[in-house]
Design a protein around this motif. Sequence first.
Motif, PDB file in Angstrom:
ATOM      1  N   ILE A 198       0.845  -1.195   0.000  1.00 51.86           N
ATOM      2  CA  ILE A 198       0.000   0.000   0.000  1.00 51.86           C
ATOM      3  C   ILE A 198       0.877   1.241   0.000  1.00 51.86           C
ATOM      4  O   ILE A 198       1.773   1.371   0.836  1.00 51.86           O
ATOM      5  N   SER A 199       0.605   2.153  -0.933  1.00 51.72           N
ATOM      6  CA  SER A 199       1.295   3.447  -0.962  1.00 51.72           C
ATOM      7  C   SER A 199       0.426   4.497  -0.297  1.00 51.72           C
ATOM      8  O   SER A 199      -0.783   4.561  -0.536  1.00 51.72           O
ATOM      9  N   LEU A 200       1.062   5.322   0.519  1.00 52.92           N
ATOM     10  CA  LEU A 200       0.391   6.431   1.198  1.00 52.92           C
ATOM     11  C   LEU A 200       1.075   7.723   0.782  1.00 52.92           C
ATOM     12  O   LEU A 200       2.277   7.890   0.996  1.00 52.92           O
ATOM     13  N   ILE A 201       0.303   8.604   0.184  1.00 54.46           N
ATOM     14  CA  ILE A 201       0.836   9.862  -0.339  1.00 54.46           C
ATOM     15  C   ILE A 201      -0.120  10.968   0.081  1.00 54.46           C
ATOM     16  O   ILE A 201      -1.331  10.751   0.119  1.00 54.46           O
ATOM     17  N   ALA A 202       0.408  12.151   0.373  1.00 53.13           N
ATOM     18  CA  ALA A 202      -0.470  13.274   0.705  1.00 53.13           C
ATOM     19  C   ALA A 202       0.213  14.585   0.353  1.00 53.13           C
ATOM     20  O   ALA A 202       1.400  14.771   0.639  1.00 53.13           O
ATOM     21  N   HIS A 203      -0.540  15.462  -0.262  1.00 51.55           N
ATOM     22  CA  HIS A 203      -0.046  16.820  -0.460  1.00 51.55           C
ATOM     23  C   HIS A 203       0.084  17.494   0.904  1.00 51.55           C
ATOM     24  O   HIS A 203      -0.524  17.065   1.890  1.00 51.55           O
ATOM     25  N   ASP A 204       0.855  18.563   0.957  1.00 50.95           N
ATOM     26  CA  ASP A 204       1.166  19.212   2.235  1.00 50.95           C
ATOM     27  C   ASP A 204      -0.073  19.532   3.065  1.00 50.95           C
ATOM     28  O   ASP A 204      -0.097  19.282   4.266  1.00 50.95           O
ATOM     29  N   LEU A 252       3.936  -1.113   3.785  1.00 50.23           N
ATOM     30  CA  LEU A 252       3.601   0.284   3.538  1.00 50.23           C
ATOM     31  C   LEU A 252       4.728   1.010   2.832  1.00 50.23           C
ATOM     32  O   LEU A 252       5.898   0.832   3.159  1.00 50.23           O
ATOM     33  N   TYR A 253       4.343   1.848   1.893  1.00 45.26           N
ATOM     34  CA  TYR A 253       5.262   2.673   1.127  1.00 45.26           C
ATOM     35  C   TYR A 253       4.716   4.097   1.165  1.00 45.26           C
ATOM     36  O   TYR A 253       3.512   4.292   1.265  1.00 45.26           O
ATOM     37  N   ALA A 254       5.593   5.070   1.073  1.00 45.31           N
ATOM     38  CA  ALA A 254       5.134   6.455   1.080  1.00 45.31           C
ATOM     39  C   ALA A 254       6.186   7.350   0.462  1.00 45.31           C
ATOM     40  O   ALA A 254       7.363   6.992   0.374  1.00 45.31           O
ATOM     41  N   THR A 255       5.734   8.521   0.059  1.00 41.02           N
ATOM     42  CA  THR A 255       6.678   9.536  -0.382  1.00 41.02           C
ATOM     43  C   THR A 255       7.314  10.150   0.872  1.00 41.02           C
ATOM     44  O   THR A 255       6.779  10.039   1.974  1.00 41.02           O
ATOM     45  N   GLY A 256       8.459  10.797   0.687  1.00 41.71           N
ATOM     46  CA  GLY A 256       9.329  11.325   1.725  1.00 41.71           C
ATOM     47  C   GLY A 256       8.763  11.742   3.057  1.00 41.71           C
ATOM     48  O   GLY A 256       8.756  10.986   4.025  1.00 41.71           O
ATOM     49  N   THR A 257       8.308  12.978   3.149  1.00 40.06           N
ATOM     50  CA  THR A 257       7.853  13.526   4.422  1.00 40.06           C
ATOM     51  C   THR A 257       6.617  12.806   4.930  1.00 40.06           C
ATOM     52  O   THR A 257       6.488  12.563   6.138  1.00 40.06           O
ATOM     53  N   THR A 258       5.728  12.424   4.043  1.00 43.86           N
ATOM     54  CA  THR A 258       4.520  11.704   4.459  1.00 43.86           C
ATOM     55  C   THR A 258       4.905  10.421   5.175  1.00 43.86           C
ATOM     56  O   THR A 258       4.394  10.126   6.263  1.00 43.86           O
ATOM     57  N   GLY A 259       5.816   9.665   4.605  1.00 46.59           N
ATOM     58  CA  GLY A 259       6.254   8.415   5.217  1.00 46.59           C
ATOM     59  C   GLY A 259       6.915   8.633   6.563  1.00 46.59           C
ATOM     60  O   GLY A 259       6.674   7.887   7.521  1.00 46.59           O
ATOM     61  N   LYS A 260       7.738   9.666   6.645  1.00 48.90           N
ATOM     62  CA  LYS A 260       8.420   9.967   7.906  1.00 48.90           C
ATOM     63  C   LYS A 260       7.414  10.293   8.999  1.00 48.90           C
ATOM     64  O   LYS A 260       7.487   9.772  10.116  1.00 48.90           O
ATOM     65  N   ARG A 261       6.452  11.129   8.669  1.00 52.85           N
ATOM     66  CA  ARG A 261       5.470  11.553   9.672  1.00 52.85           C
ATOM     67  C   ARG A 261       4.533  10.422  10.073  1.00 52.85           C
ATOM     68  O   ARG A 261       4.157  10.302  11.242  1.00 52.85           O
ATOM     69  N   ILE A 262       4.173   9.551   9.141  1.00 52.00           N
ATOM     70  CA  ILE A 262       3.333   8.398   9.477  1.00 52.00           C
ATOM     71  C   ILE A 262       4.096   7.451  10.399  1.00 52.00           C
ATOM     72  O   ILE A 262       3.569   6.980  11.406  1.00 52.00           O
ATOM     73  N   ALA A 263       5.348   7.167  10.058  1.00 59.01           N
ATOM     74  CA  ALA A 263       6.164   6.274  10.888  1.00 59.01           C
ATOM     75  C   ALA A 263       6.328   6.838  12.302  1.00 59.01           C
ATOM     76  O   ALA A 263       6.218   6.105  13.289  1.00 59.01           O
ATOM     77  N   GLU A 264       6.574   8.132  12.404  1.00 56.95           N
ATOM     78  CA  GLU A 264       6.732   8.760  13.721  1.00 56.95           C
ATOM     79  C   GLU A 264       5.443   8.701  14.543  1.00 56.95           C
ATOM     80  O   GLU A 264       5.480   8.468  15.748  1.00 56.95           O
ATOM     81  N   ALA A 265       4.315   8.909  13.881  1.00 60.81           N
ATOM     82  CA  ALA A 265       3.034   8.957  14.594  1.00 60.81           C
ATOM     83  C   ALA A 265       2.503   7.580  14.975  1.00 60.81           C
ATOM     84  O   ALA A 265       1.766   7.449  15.956  1.00 60.81           O
ATOM     85  N   HIS A 277       8.377   2.071   4.063  1.00 60.33           N
ATOM     86  CA  HIS A 277       9.448   2.258   3.087  1.00 60.33           C
ATOM     87  C   HIS A 277       9.238   3.625   2.457  1.00 60.33           C
ATOM     88  O   HIS A 277       8.185   3.890   1.877  1.00 60.33           O
ATOM     89  N   ARG A 278      10.242   4.486   2.560  1.00 58.56           N
ATOM     90  CA  ARG A 278      10.098   5.857   2.067  1.00 58.56           C
ATOM     91  C   ARG A 278      10.812   6.043   0.733  1.00 58.56           C
ATOM     92  O   ARG A 278      11.965   5.685   0.572  1.00 58.56           O
ATOM     93  N   LEU A 281      10.257  15.565  -6.013  1.00 61.19           N
ATOM     94  CA  LEU A 281      11.613  15.123  -6.347  1.00 61.19           C
ATOM     95  C   LEU A 281      11.638  13.740  -6.981  1.00 61.19           C
ATOM     96  O   LEU A 281      12.698  13.136  -7.128  1.00 61.19           O
ATOM     97  N   GLY A 282      10.461  13.219  -7.341  1.00 55.35           N
ATOM     98  CA  GLY A 282      10.410  11.943  -8.044  1.00 55.35           C
ATOM     99  C   GLY A 282       9.732  10.809  -7.308  1.00 55.35           C
ATOM    100  O   GLY A 282       9.622   9.701  -7.836  1.00 55.35           O
ATOM    101  N   GLY A 283       9.262  11.046  -6.087  1.00 56.45           N
ATOM    102  CA  GLY A 283       8.624   9.982  -5.321  1.00 56.45           C
ATOM    103  C   GLY A 283       7.376   9.420  -5.987  1.00 56.45           C
ATOM    104  O   GLY A 283       7.144   8.206  -5.959  1.00 56.45           O
ATOM    105  N   ASP A 284       6.578  10.302  -6.591  1.00 56.10           N
ATOM    106  CA  ASP A 284       5.384   9.830  -7.309  1.00 56.10           C
ATOM    107  C   ASP A 284       5.789   8.900  -8.451  1.00 56.10           C
ATOM    108  O   ASP A 284       5.155   7.870  -8.690  1.00 56.10           O
ATOM    109  N   GLN A 285       6.861   9.246  -9.138  1.00 51.91           N
ATOM    110  CA  GLN A 285       7.346   8.415 -10.238  1.00 51.91           C
ATOM    111  C   GLN A 285       7.889   7.085  -9.730  1.00 51.91           C
ATOM    112  O   GLN A 285       7.733   6.047 -10.384  1.00 51.91           O
ATOM    113  N   GLN A 286       8.538   7.100  -8.574  1.00 55.00           N
ATOM    114  CA  GLN A 286       9.040   5.847  -8.006  1.00 55.00           C
ATOM    115  C   GLN A 286       7.876   4.904  -7.680  1.00 55.00           C
ATOM    116  O   GLN A 286       7.963   3.701  -7.937  1.00 55.00           O
ATOM    117  N   ILE A 287       6.807   5.446  -7.144  1.00 56.82           N
ATOM    118  CA  ILE A 287       5.627   4.622  -6.861  1.00 56.82           C
ATOM    119  C   ILE A 287       4.999   4.157  -8.174  1.00 56.82           C
ATOM    120  O   ILE A 287       4.585   3.008  -8.299  1.00 56.82           O
TER     121      ILE A 287
END
Length: 134
Positions: free
Chosen positions: A3-9, A31-44, A50-51, A57-63
């Motif tokens: 599952i990918s989790l992505i969110a605009h700011d 779980l997979y996510a783009t940069g900051t979203t993944g970091k904040r989900i993991a912290e919470a 996997h970030r 910077l290309g995270g959407d393309q990586q997914i």
Amino acid sequence: MKISLIAHDEKKPEIIQFAVSYKHILKQHDLYATGTTGKRIAEATGLSVHRFKSGPLGGDQQIGAKIAENEMDLVIFLKDPLTAQPHEPDISALGRLSDVYQIPLVTNLAGAEIMIRALDTGLLDWREIVKEDE
């Protein structure tokens, strides 16, 4: 499932609350996510995420590449429809790939809740059955 989790700011607080609320379901999946979203989900949540790079910077393309390689099962992308995104072509490409490869893509909280509940009840198991047949 993957599952990918992505969110605009502007939607990051929503996806974090979503992950906290559905941690008991999400912890059973990769779980997979783009940069900051993944970091904040993991912290919470304490969940392993996997970030990739941030979206611009290309995270959407990586997914998208994971989708094209049949290595993604569901994309939850909480989009901010009221703010112009400089990487809109990447976002559109992610949607197009999801359509081509029949990957469920939800773009708002209501859709995300429906999908996560369907996942919990086994209604998305068709992806697992198809993979076993390959």
